[in-house]
Motif scaffolding. Sequence first.
Motif, PDB file in Angstrom:
ATOM      1  N   MET A 374       0.861  -1.179   0.000  1.00  0.00           N
ATOM      2  CA  MET A 374       0.000   0.000   0.000  1.00  0.00           C
ATOM      3  C   MET A 374       0.892   1.221   0.000  1.00  0.00           C
ATOM      4  SD  MET A 374      -3.254   1.160   2.355  1.00  0.00           S
ATOM      5  CE  MET A 374      -4.022   2.752   2.032  1.00  0.00           C
ATOM      6  N   ARG A 375       0.436   2.246  -0.623  1.00  0.00           N
ATOM      7  CA  ARG A 375       1.187   3.494  -0.821  1.00  0.00           C
ATOM      8  C   ARG A 375       2.040   3.845   0.405  1.00  0.00           C
ATOM      9  NH1 ARG A 375      -2.072   8.538  -3.388  1.00  0.00           N
ATOM     10  NH2 ARG A 375      -0.332   9.675  -4.319  1.00  0.00           N
ATOM     11  N   GLY A 376       3.339   3.852   0.215  1.00  0.00           N
ATOM     12  CA  GLY A 376       4.267   4.135   1.308  1.00  0.00           C
ATOM     13  C   GLY A 376       5.048   2.928   1.753  1.00  0.00           C
ATOM     14  N   PHE A 377       4.462   1.734   1.701  1.00  0.00           N
ATOM     15  CA  PHE A 377       5.154   0.441   1.667  1.00  0.00           C
ATOM     16  C   PHE A 377       6.207   0.288   2.758  1.00  0.00           C
ATOM     17  CE2 PHE A 377       7.623  -2.931  -0.476  1.00  0.00           C
ATOM     18  CZ  PHE A 377       6.617  -3.703  -1.018  1.00  0.00           C
ATOM     19  N   GLY A 378       5.767   0.265   4.024  1.00  0.00           N
ATOM     20  CA  GLY A 378       6.702   0.054   5.127  1.00  0.00           C
ATOM     21  C   GLY A 378       7.297   1.323   5.674  1.00  0.00           C
ATOM     22  N   ALA A 379       7.561   2.294   4.823  1.00  0.00           N
ATOM     23  CA  ALA A 379       8.121   3.563   5.277  1.00  0.00           C
ATOM     24  C   ALA A 379       7.095   4.399   6.022  1.00  0.00           C
ATOM     25  CB  ALA A 379       8.665   4.354   4.088  1.00  0.00           C
ATOM     26  N   VAL A 380       5.812   4.208   5.712  1.00  0.00           N
ATOM     27  CA  VAL A 380       4.744   4.966   6.372  1.00  0.00           C
ATOM     28  C   VAL A 380       4.700   4.651   7.863  1.00  0.00           C
ATOM     29  CG1 VAL A 380       2.245   5.113   6.575  1.00  0.00           C
ATOM     30  CG2 VAL A 380       3.299   5.321   4.347  1.00  0.00           C
ATOM     31  N   GLN A 381       4.711   3.359   8.188  1.00  0.00           N
ATOM     32  CA  GLN A 381       4.621   2.952   9.590  1.00  0.00           C
ATOM     33  C   GLN A 381       5.810   3.503  10.382  1.00  0.00           C
ATOM     34  OE1 GLN A 381       4.152   1.072   6.867  1.00  0.00           O
ATOM     35  NE2 GLN A 381       2.823  -0.701   7.257  1.00  0.00           N
ATOM     36  N   ALA A 382       7.014   3.384   9.800  1.00  0.00           N
ATOM     37  CA  ALA A 382       8.205   3.865  10.496  1.00  0.00           C
ATOM     38  C   ALA A 382       8.168   5.374  10.691  1.00  0.00           C
ATOM     39  CB  ALA A 382       9.452   3.458   9.716  1.00  0.00           C
ATOM     40  N   CYS A 383       7.728   6.108   9.675  1.00  0.00           N
ATOM     41  CA  CYS A 383       7.702   7.572   9.758  1.00  0.00           C
ATOM     42  C   CYS A 383       6.786   8.050  10.883  1.00  0.00           C
ATOM     43  CB  CYS A 383       7.261   8.155   8.417  1.00  0.00           C
ATOM     44  SG  CYS A 383       7.344   9.947   8.311  1.00  0.00           S
ATOM     45  N   PHE A 384       5.653   7.387  11.053  1.00  0.00           N
ATOM     46  CA  PHE A 384       4.738   7.748  12.136  1.00  0.00           C
ATOM     47  C   PHE A 384       5.460   7.714  13.481  1.00  0.00           C
ATOM     48  CE2 PHE A 384       1.908   5.849  15.429  1.00  0.00           C
ATOM     49  CZ  PHE A 384       1.177   6.986  15.719  1.00  0.00           C
ATOM     50  N   ALA A 385       6.286   6.693  13.694  1.00  0.00           N
ATOM     51  CA  ALA A 385       6.948   6.535  14.988  1.00  0.00           C
ATOM     52  C   ALA A 385       8.162   7.448  15.131  1.00  0.00           C
ATOM     53  CB  ALA A 385       7.360   5.074  15.174  1.00  0.00           C
ATOM     54  N   TYR A 386       9.048   7.476  14.128  1.00  0.00           N
ATOM     55  CA  TYR A 386      10.263   8.278  14.337  1.00  0.00           C
ATOM     56  C   TYR A 386       9.955   9.766  14.388  1.00  0.00           C
ATOM     57  CZ  TYR A 386      10.902   8.639   9.110  1.00  0.00           C
ATOM     58  OH  TYR A 386      10.765   8.854   7.758  1.00  0.00           O
ATOM     59  N   GLU A 387       8.895  10.215  13.715  1.00  0.00           N
ATOM     60  CA  GLU A 387       8.551  11.636  13.817  1.00  0.00           C
ATOM     61  C   GLU A 387       7.954  11.976  15.187  1.00  0.00           C
ATOM     62  OE1 GLU A 387       9.131  14.414  11.209  1.00  0.00           O
ATOM     63  OE2 GLU A 387      10.578  12.836  11.636  1.00  0.00           O
ATOM     64  N   ALA A 388       7.205  11.066  15.769  1.00  0.00           N
ATOM     65  CA  ALA A 388       6.746  11.288  17.148  1.00  0.00           C
ATOM     66  C   ALA A 388       7.938  11.383  18.091  1.00  0.00           C
ATOM     67  CB  ALA A 388       5.814  10.154  17.572  1.00  0.00           C
ATOM     68  N   GLN A 389       8.954  10.571  17.835  1.00  0.00           N
ATOM     69  CA  GLN A 389      10.162  10.615  18.657  1.00  0.00           C
ATOM     70  C   GLN A 389      10.897  11.950  18.503  1.00  0.00           C
ATOM     71  OE1 GLN A 389       9.852   7.910  20.915  1.00  0.00           O
ATOM     72  NE2 GLN A 389      12.005   7.502  20.520  1.00  0.00           N
ATOM     73  N   MET A 390      10.927  12.502  17.295  1.00  0.00           N
ATOM     74  CA  MET A 390      11.595  13.790  17.112  1.00  0.00           C
ATOM     75  C   MET A 390      10.915  14.883  17.937  1.00  0.00           C
ATOM     76  SD  MET A 390      14.167  13.158  15.147  1.00  0.00           S
ATOM     77  CE  MET A 390      14.198  11.528  15.935  1.00  0.00           C
ATOM     78  N   ASP A 391       9.592  14.857  17.983  1.00  0.00           N
ATOM     79  CA  ASP A 391       8.881  15.851  18.794  1.00  0.00           C
ATOM     80  C   ASP A 391       9.159  15.645  20.281  1.00  0.00           C
ATOM     81  OD1 ASP A 391       7.742  17.254  16.700  1.00  0.00           O
ATOM     82  OD2 ASP A 391       5.948  16.003  16.632  1.00  0.00           O
ATOM     83  N   LYS A 392       9.235  14.388  20.704  1.00  0.00           N
ATOM     84  CA  LYS A 392       9.546  14.115  22.113  1.00  0.00           C
ATOM     85  C   LYS A 392      10.925  14.654  22.489  1.00  0.00           C
ATOM     86  CE  LYS A 392       6.918   9.919  23.300  1.00  0.00           C
ATOM     87  NZ  LYS A 392       7.056   8.512  23.742  1.00  0.00           N
ATOM     88  N   LEU A 393      11.901  14.383  21.605  1.00  0.00           N
ATOM     89  CA  LEU A 393      13.253  14.862  21.890  1.00  0.00           C
ATOM     90  C   LEU A 393      13.310  16.384  21.927  1.00  0.00           C
ATOM     91  CD1 LEU A 393      15.478  12.442  19.788  1.00  0.00           C
ATOM     92  CD2 LEU A 393      15.700  12.863  22.246  1.00  0.00           C
ATOM     93  N   ALA A 394      12.684  17.029  20.948  1.00  0.00           N
ATOM     94  CA  ALA A 394      12.696  18.492  20.906  1.00  0.00           C
ATOM     95  C   ALA A 394      12.083  19.071  22.175  1.00  0.00           C
ATOM     96  CB  ALA A 394      11.946  18.983  19.675  1.00  0.00           C
ATOM     97  N   ALA A 395      10.974  18.481  22.620  1.00  0.00           N
ATOM     98  CA  ALA A 395      10.322  18.971  23.840  1.00  0.00           C
ATOM     99  C   ALA A 395      11.225  18.787  25.052  1.00  0.00           C
ATOM    100  CB  ALA A 395       8.997  18.237  24.046  1.00  0.00           C
ATOM    101  N   LYS A 396      11.881  17.655  25.126  1.00  0.00           N
ATOM    102  CA  LYS A 396      12.735  17.377  26.287  1.00  0.00           C
ATOM    103  C   LYS A 396      13.952  18.291  26.312  1.00  0.00           C
ATOM    104  CE  LYS A 396      14.029  13.414  29.075  1.00  0.00           C
ATOM    105  NZ  LYS A 396      13.982  11.934  29.186  1.00  0.00           N
TER     106      LYS A 396
END
Length: 794
Positions: A374-396
Motif C-alpha cells: 500500500m502506498r508508502g510500503f513500510g516507510a509509512v509505519q516507520a515515519c509515524f513513529a520516528y517523527e513522534a520521537q523527534m517531537d519528544k526529543l525536541a520537547a525534552k
Amino acid sequence: MGTTGTPTNITQGSRTSGGIGESTLRPDGTLKVTGEFAYSSDMWHEDMLWGHILRSPVAHAEIVSIDTSEAFAQPGVYAVMTYDDLPTDVRNYGLEIQDTPVLANGRVRHHGEPVAIVAADHPETARRAAAKIKVEYRELPIVTDEATATAPDAPVLHPGRTDHHAPHAPHPNIVHRQPIVRGDVEEARGRADVIVEGEYVFGMQDQAFLGPESGLAVPAEDGGVDLYIATQWLHADLRQIAPVLGLPEDKVRMTLAGVGGAFGGREDLSMQIHACLLALRTGKPVKIVYNRFESFFGHVHRHPAKLYYEHGATRDGKLTHVKCRIVLDGGAYASSSPAVVGNAASLGAGPYVIDDVDIEVIALYTNNPPCGAMRGFGAVQACFAYEAQMDKLAAKLGMDPVEFRQLNAMEQGSVMPTGQCVDSPAPVAELLRRVKAMPLPPERQWETTEGADVRQLPGGLSNTTHGEGVVRGVGYAVGIKNVGFSEGFDDYSTARVRMEVVGGEPVAVVHTAMAEVGQGGVTVHAQIARTELGVTQVTIQPADTQVGSAGSTSASRQTYVTGGAVKYACELVREKVLEIGRRKFGSYHPAWATAELLLEGGKVVTDGGEALADLADVLEDEAVEVEEVWRHRPTEPFDMRTGQGNGHVQYSFAAHRAVVEVDTELGLVKVIELACAQDVGKALNPLSVVGQIQGGTTQGLGMAVMEEILVDPRTAKVRNPSFTDYLIPTILDTPTIPVDVLELADEHAPYGLRGVGEAPTLSSTPAVLAAIRAATGLELARTPVRPEHLTGRA
C-alpha cells in the motif's frame, strides 16, 4: 507552486507544445469525471457467464468436507470448482513466495479465504448456488500477534517452508527478518544527555480504491484464454496465472482494462485465476465483479505495526543513536511482506544523520487478513513513529521541533544506516524551512457575521459545537521514501515506439505494458514522445502482454523506469529517422552530415533552429519501430546480518505542516490545512505532480484520524468490511493543501526526475498527529486517533 534549485529540463530534443514540463491534460480525465470512462466492471461479452467466489466464514480451520452437489444442480449453473478440480499440480501462487492456494486446500488461514468458485448465467444465480455449497469446518487455534505466533505451542501456519527467507527467520511463523546495524548503540547511549522511548501502534488500512476487483476471461480457439483485467502489473499476473492453468504464457493473453485506482491493492492476484479457470472449464466468457464487501476480503491491506523506538541526543540537539524494533503483521500469506520489511528497516531511522543504529524489523504470519503493498510500503509505519520521537526529543531539550529536525537533517552526501551514500539532492532542511514559512490559515475561521459556520468546525455538519472547547494545534513532520524496486531486484521496463506518417502527418505510437491506474502515466508517455520526436500526434496503445514487461505501477517507479524506457526508445527512433534523412537529403545540405540535428514541430531542424525537411517527407512510406528494455542503475540485497548494502536506487522527501482544531470535550478533529513541500527533481507534468502530492496527503489524513480495518482479536474476523463502517475522507474532510514544489535534479534519473506519489503519504499522518498533540497535550501513540483517545474514554 514555487520552484528552486538547478533547472532540470535537461531534455535532448524538441520544444514541441505538449512536451515535458507542461501541464497537459489527461486523455481519460473528462471521461472519468463525466462517468463515461469504461472500467473493467463495465465489460460485456455475448453469451457471458458470471463467476462468484465462496469464502471462508472462519479465520483458521480444517476443511472436513465440501459438498457441491446441490449448488451444481441449480438451474443456470455451468460449473462449480474446488481445490480438487484444479487442472495442474501447480495450485499455489504468490508475488515472491508461492504460498497462497488458488482455492483452500484442506485448511483455511484467514476470514474470507476463497474455498470454491461458481459460474452461472446470472450473477444472483451464481451467488445463490455458492450459498448452497456445504462446507464442514473444524476450527483451529488462531494466531493473531507476535505472542501467539511465536509461542512454544503456536500452530505453524505454513509448515515445511522452503522459501529463501525461511533460513533467516527465527520462527516458521516469521515471514522475514531484517536487521540494520551500524556503529555502536551501547557506546552512543553513554554519550546521550537525553533519551526518549516510545511504543507505537499503527492500524491496518484498506486501499479503498474506487473500482472493486473485476475482470473478463474469454476462452480462445487455440485453447488459450484472453483476460481483460484491472491490475497493477500485467506480466507478474501472467507469471502466476499460466502455471496454474497449465498453459504456456503466450496462450494467456492479458489486456489492461479500465482501472479505478489501486494504491498497492492490485499488485496481488484477486479473481484473475478464478475467472480463467471457469472460462476454460465452461468454454464460455466469464466475468467476475466483486461488491465492496467482497473487495475487503479480496485484496491485501496495509500492514498494521507495533513499533518500539529509543532515541538519544546531546544537550545541543545532535542525535546520538536510534534503537528500534518494528513488528509488522503480514497476515495469512506472504504477499510482499519481505520487501515491506526491507523498506521499514532501511528507512526506519528517517531522513536524519545518525551514526549509531540498531534496527530490527520482522513480519509475521498470522490468521489476520493478508497484508502487502500500500502506498508508502513500510516507510509509512516507520515515519509515524520516528517523527513522534523527534517531537519528544525536541520537547525534552526545549528546542523548536522544526529547528531540531533541521539540525539533524541529512543532505546530499549523507550516509544512510545501510551504509549507502545519498548521491542526489536531499533537501530535508530546506523542505522544513519552506513548509514552516508558508502563511498560517486565519484563526477562528468558523466565525461569520451570521454566527458559526459549522462546516469549518470539528464535527462539521453534525452541528455538535459552535466553537466551545475548540483548540488549535500546529504540527510538523518530514519523511524519506525509496523510489523503485530495491535490494537487487532486476527493475526494468520495456517500451515499443513506432514513428510513421498517417494522413500526411508524422505520428508516434507508444506501446508499453504499464498499468495506468490513475497516476497519469499515459499523459507523461505522450509528453516524452512529443519532446523527443518533435511530433504533435502521439497514440498510446492499450497496455497488454504483447509487449515486454513494464514492471509494476508501484514504488513511485513508472515515470522513472517506464518513462526512461520510452525516452530511450524514442532516442533510438530519432536516430533512425535522422539516418533515413541523411540518406535522402544529406547531399542537399551540409548540416545533414552533422549529429546536431533535432526533431521539432514535425520537422528536422539544426540545433540553431534551421529547418531542413518535413518529417513526413523523410519517412514517406517508411516506418521506424524500436522495442527496447531500459534499466536504472543496479541495487544490491541488504546483508542479512548487518543490513548493509546499496539497496535503493533513489530517495524522495516531503515535509508537511498540519493545522488542526480539536473539540477537546467531544474528541472531534477538524484538519484545517495540510501544507506540503516536496522535491520532485523535475516536474514532467506540474499539474499532475501537484495532484499526486495532494492525493497522497489526503490518504495520510485518512490514516491519521479515520481509516482502520478492525479485526476481532478473539476470532480474527474482520468487523467493518464496508464503507459504512470503514471511513475514508470525503471532500468535507479534506483540508486546504497548499503545495510548494522544489525541482532539484537527480543526475542519475531521466530528465532529473524523482518519484512523487508516495512521499507525501508518509509525513502527512505524523504531522496531523503532532498537531493534535499540540492542541491537547496528549501523547497519542497510535493511529488512527479516535474520539475516545482524546476524551479519556478509550
